[in-house]
Design a protein around this motif. Structure first.
Motif, PDB file in Angstrom:
ATOM      1  N   VAL A   1      69.803  -6.506  39.585  1.00  0.00           N
ATOM      2  CA  VAL A   1      70.742  -6.646  38.520  1.00  0.00           C
ATOM      3  C   VAL A   1      70.592  -5.370  37.308  1.00  0.00           C
ATOM      4  O   VAL A   1      71.800  -5.102  37.071  1.00  0.00           O
ATOM      5  CB  VAL A   1      70.629  -8.053  37.950  1.00  0.00           C
ATOM      6  CG1 VAL A   1      71.316  -8.395  36.687  1.00  0.00           C
ATOM      7  CG2 VAL A   1      71.146  -9.263  39.128  1.00  0.00           C
ATOM      8  N   GLU A   2      69.326  -5.352  37.170  1.00  0.00           N
ATOM      9  CA  GLU A   2      69.181  -4.542  36.134  1.00  0.00           C
ATOM     10  C   GLU A   2      69.390  -3.024  36.372  1.00  0.00           C
ATOM     11  O   GLU A   2      70.048  -2.263  35.593  1.00  0.00           O
ATOM     12  CB  GLU A   2      67.619  -4.419  35.620  1.00  0.00           C
ATOM     13  CG  GLU A   2      67.124  -3.850  34.386  1.00  0.00           C
ATOM     14  CD  GLU A   2      67.511  -4.486  33.187  1.00  0.00           C
ATOM     15  OE1 GLU A   2      67.566  -3.502  32.177  1.00  0.00           O
ATOM     16  OE2 GLU A   2      68.136  -5.488  33.353  1.00  0.00           O
ATOM     17  N   SER A   3      69.235  -2.584  37.552  1.00  0.00           N
ATOM     18  CA  SER A   3      69.610  -1.212  38.261  1.00  0.00           C
ATOM     19  C   SER A   3      70.818  -0.851  38.583  1.00  0.00           C
ATOM     20  O   SER A   3      71.367   0.347  38.522  1.00  0.00           O
ATOM     21  CB  SER A   3      68.596  -0.677  39.086  1.00  0.00           C
ATOM     22  OG  SER A   3      68.522  -1.699  40.226  1.00  0.00           O
TER      23      SER A   3
ATOM     24  N   PRO B   1      67.651 -19.908  40.568  1.00  0.00           N
ATOM     25  CA  PRO B   1      67.373 -18.666  39.855  1.00  0.00           C
ATOM     26  C   PRO B   1      68.760 -17.724  40.010  1.00  0.00           C
ATOM     27  O   PRO B   1      68.542 -16.714  39.103  1.00  0.00           O
ATOM     28  CB  PRO B   1      66.418 -18.038  40.771  1.00  0.00           C
ATOM     29  CG  PRO B   1      65.401 -19.304  41.003  1.00  0.00           C
ATOM     30  CD  PRO B   1      66.452 -20.465  41.405  1.00  0.00           C
ATOM     31  N   PHE B   2      69.624 -17.861  40.925  1.00  0.00           N
ATOM     32  CA  PHE B   2      70.703 -16.912  40.828  1.00  0.00           C
ATOM     33  C   PHE B   2      71.499 -17.077  39.248  1.00  0.00           C
ATOM     34  O   PHE B   2      72.045 -16.256  38.827  1.00  0.00           O
ATOM     35  CB  PHE B   2      71.832 -17.402  41.647  1.00  0.00           C
ATOM     36  CG  PHE B   2      71.369 -16.981  43.087  1.00  0.00           C
ATOM     37  CD1 PHE B   2      70.097 -16.827  43.555  1.00  0.00           C
ATOM     38  CD2 PHE B   2      72.371 -17.142  44.183  1.00  0.00           C
ATOM     39  CE1 PHE B   2      69.799 -16.437  44.869  1.00  0.00           C
ATOM     40  CE2 PHE B   2      72.108 -16.880  45.527  1.00  0.00           C
ATOM     41  CZ  PHE B   2      70.957 -16.334  46.001  1.00  0.00           C
ATOM     42  N   PHE B   3      71.403 -18.222  38.645  1.00  0.00           N
ATOM     43  CA  PHE B   3      72.168 -18.347  37.162  1.00  0.00           C
ATOM     44  C   PHE B   3      71.105 -17.373  36.131  1.00  0.00           C
ATOM     45  O   PHE B   3      71.787 -16.751  35.563  1.00  0.00           O
ATOM     46  CB  PHE B   3      72.015 -19.855  37.018  1.00  0.00           C
ATOM     47  CG  PHE B   3      72.892 -20.600  37.751  1.00  0.00           C
ATOM     48  CD1 PHE B   3      74.100 -20.932  37.426  1.00  0.00           C
ATOM     49  CD2 PHE B   3      72.580 -21.303  38.847  1.00  0.00           C
ATOM     50  CE1 PHE B   3      74.995 -21.574  37.896  1.00  0.00           C
ATOM     51  CE2 PHE B   3      73.379 -21.966  39.562  1.00  0.00           C
ATOM     52  CZ  PHE B   3      74.661 -22.308  39.145  1.00  0.00           C
ATOM     53  N   SER B   4      69.956 -17.776  36.428  1.00  0.00           N
ATOM     54  CA  SER B   4      69.137 -17.159  35.447  1.00  0.00           C
ATOM     55  C   SER B   4      68.898 -15.709  35.548  1.00  0.00           C
ATOM     56  O   SER B   4      68.756 -14.806  34.455  1.00  0.00           O
ATOM     57  CB  SER B   4      67.660 -17.648  35.373  1.00  0.00           C
ATOM     58  OG  SER B   4      66.913 -17.570  36.524  1.00  0.00           O
ATOM     59  N   VAL B   5      69.010 -15.270  36.886  1.00  0.00           N
ATOM     60  CA  VAL B   5      68.825 -13.675  37.010  1.00  0.00           C
ATOM     61  C   VAL B   5      69.997 -12.847  36.550  1.00  0.00           C
ATOM     62  O   VAL B   5      69.838 -11.828  36.197  1.00  0.00           O
ATOM     63  CB  VAL B   5      68.637 -13.437  38.676  1.00  0.00           C
ATOM     64  CG1 VAL B   5      70.063 -13.437  39.457  1.00  0.00           C
ATOM     65  CG2 VAL B   5      67.812 -12.263  38.827  1.00  0.00           C
TER      66      VAL B   5
ATOM     67  N   ASN C   1      69.602 -13.543  32.180  1.00  0.00           N
ATOM     68  CA  ASN C   1      68.390 -12.935  31.645  1.00  0.00           C
ATOM     69  C   ASN C   1      68.698 -11.430  31.241  1.00  0.00           C
ATOM     70  O   ASN C   1      68.044 -10.993  30.237  1.00  0.00           O
ATOM     71  CB  ASN C   1      67.249 -13.225  32.258  1.00  0.00           C
ATOM     72  CG  ASN C   1      66.777 -14.762  31.997  1.00  0.00           C
ATOM     73  OD1 ASN C   1      67.390 -15.491  31.400  1.00  0.00           O
ATOM     74  ND2 ASN C   1      65.739 -15.004  33.044  1.00  0.00           N
ATOM     75  N   HIS C   2      69.801 -10.699  31.922  1.00  0.00           N
ATOM     76  CA  HIS C   2      69.900  -9.769  31.829  1.00  0.00           C
ATOM     77  C   HIS C   2      71.285  -9.281  31.161  1.00  0.00           C
ATOM     78  O   HIS C   2      71.776  -8.148  31.245  1.00  0.00           O
ATOM     79  CB  HIS C   2      69.803  -8.769  33.213  1.00  0.00           C
ATOM     80  CG  HIS C   2      68.358  -8.888  33.866  1.00  0.00           C
ATOM     81  ND1 HIS C   2      67.485  -8.173  33.433  1.00  0.00           N
ATOM     82  CD2 HIS C   2      68.181  -9.633  34.860  1.00  0.00           C
ATOM     83  CE1 HIS C   2      66.394  -8.486  34.158  1.00  0.00           C
ATOM     84  NE2 HIS C   2      66.738  -9.363  34.780  1.00  0.00           N
ATOM     85  N   ASN C   3      71.820 -10.331  30.407  1.00  0.00           N
ATOM     86  CA  ASN C   3      72.979 -10.406  29.521  1.00  0.00           C
ATOM     87  C   ASN C   3      74.156  -9.902  30.282  1.00  0.00           C
ATOM     88  O   ASN C   3      74.864  -8.983  29.938  1.00  0.00           O
ATOM     89  CB  ASN C   3      72.879  -9.251  28.464  1.00  0.00           C
ATOM     90  CG  ASN C   3      71.428  -9.719  27.465  1.00  0.00           C
ATOM     91  OD1 ASN C   3      71.599 -10.708  27.279  1.00  0.00           O
ATOM     92  ND2 ASN C   3      70.830  -8.796  26.987  1.00  0.00           N
TER      93      ASN C   3
END
Length: 386
Positions: free
Chosen positions: A103-105, A122-126, A129-131
């Motif tokens: 997600v970040e990269s 965790p699919f929601f938070s992942v 959490n990275h906006n």
């Protein structure tokens, strides 16, 4: 022949499934049938390999080698007839750390990422959490099973979704997506140039009548967009050793992923994780085949025993996590929870954690345990809700 009906006492082993009962269920005497690990011993070959490695008595920094990469490559080929390039394999402690890195990269802040609730929490938070922006493509529940809303999904892709997180097989609803469903999904990703992050951690546990197809194996076009995440952790009950791998679509994508993993402090796995992974994939297949028979038998028993109750198990095609429909009880979500916790004294995963809207009348039950434990859990359900 492995005995999957042996009772093993996990008390006082710091097992999450047991230690967190009081916190999650308001009491410490519930029968824990929740978190996704098994109350079953791992294959003897894994224990033997760990013991042999432990005897070396030096546990310094450890890396992987070509032998391990080849072992993984051969497992994927043997189980799924999928030829992967071992140079595109990256390691991480789990699928979720890999998802964070992807997600970040591969996306930017504000980008839309599609998930399919009810789905692994965790699919929601992942995404959050990275906006990034969560776009929900809820699965359609019909006649004790789930299907994909492709019409809505195409519209979401058309509106500019950057990535899609696939759960295949799906946790918690137990679907093993057919080749036709995956092709339809792949075609949409290719048409709208959407990255596909495919969580295939449960792919080894498939019931008779179903077949797992890694979505990246369908054709070159979807492979070019797909990051496939797999692990021996759920398959062989070694989640606590924290070992998974991701197959990137090409060298450039792998380099981007690896750079982000390093930013997160993920450089290598622990010594025992590599050892267990190699032993699992080299020697664990006979054990796995016996396990699948045991799990399918447990599900069939559960289904048969609950047929005259207001609790309906969603049809399971794979995994050992069963999605139970409590809607015919006529009770509210909170009432269902309270009856489970304090009357049945049965610890199940809260359906709302998989989706507040689409999990309200559901709970998730883990049947990877001796038959006697399934019988106990089922009897508690019947006595409490019938």
């Amino acid at each position: 022949m492995t005995s999957f009906n042996q009772q093993i006492n996990r008390e006082n082993t710091r097992a999450v499934k047991y230690e967190l009962r009081d916190k999650l269920f308001e009491r410490d005497d519930v029968l824990p049938m929740w978190v996704a690990d098994m109350d079953l011993p791992a294959p003897q070959a894994i224990q033997d390999a760990i013991m042999k490695r432990a005897e070396h008595n030096i546990y310094g920094y450890t890396t992987h080698d070509d032998a391990l990469l080849t072992t993984i490559q051969q497992w994927v080929k043997r189980r799924y007839d999928y030829d992967i390039d071992q140079s595109l394999i990256s390691f991480s402690p789990g699928v979720i750390p890999a998802l964070h890195a992807l997600v970040e990269s591969m996306t930017e802040e504000g980008d839309a990422i599609v998930i399919q609730p009810p789905v692994y929490p965790p699919f929601f938070s992942v995404v959050k959490n990275h906006n990034r922006t969560i776009v929900e493509n809820p699965l359609i529940y019909d006649n004790r099973t789930y299907k994909i809303n492709f019409e809505q999904l195409e519209e979401q892709f058309k509106q500019g979704a950057k990535a899609f997180i696939l759960c295949s097989p799906h946790n918690p609803v137990g679907r093993v997506w057919t080749e036709d469903e995956l092709k339809q999904l792949a075609d949409l990703c290719v048409k709208y140039n959407v990255y596909l992050f495919s969580d295939e951690i449960h792919s080894d546990i498939i019931f008779s009548g179903s077949k797992h197809n890694p979505i990246a194996s369908l054709n070159d076009d979807i492979q070019a967009l797909t990051f496939t995440m797999m692990a021996p952790s759920k398959t062989f009950n070694i989640a606590g050793l924290q070992a998974s791998f991701t197959i990137s679509p090409d060298e450039e994508s792998k380099k981007t992923l690896d750079t982000q993993l390093m930013k997160q402090g993920i450089v290598m796995l622990n010594t025992i994780a590599y050892t267990a992974m190699e032993a699992a994939y080299q020697h664990g297949e006979p054990w796995l085949e016996e396990l699948i028979e045991h799990l399918e038998s447990n599900f069939n028993y559960l289904q048969e025993q609950l047929q005259d109750t207001p609790i309906t198990p969603v049809r399971a095609e794979g995994t050992y996590l069963i999605w139970l429909d409590f809607s015919e009880t006529g009770l509210s979500h909170e009432d269902i929870k309270q009856k489970l916790n304090h009357e049945a004294k049965l610890g199940l995963n809260d359906g709302q954690s998989f989706s507040e809207e689409h999990g309200d009348q559901f709970m998730r039950m883990n049947i990877a345990c001796p038959r006697s434990m399934v019988e106990d859990g089922v009897e508690r359900l019947i006595q409490t809700f019938n």
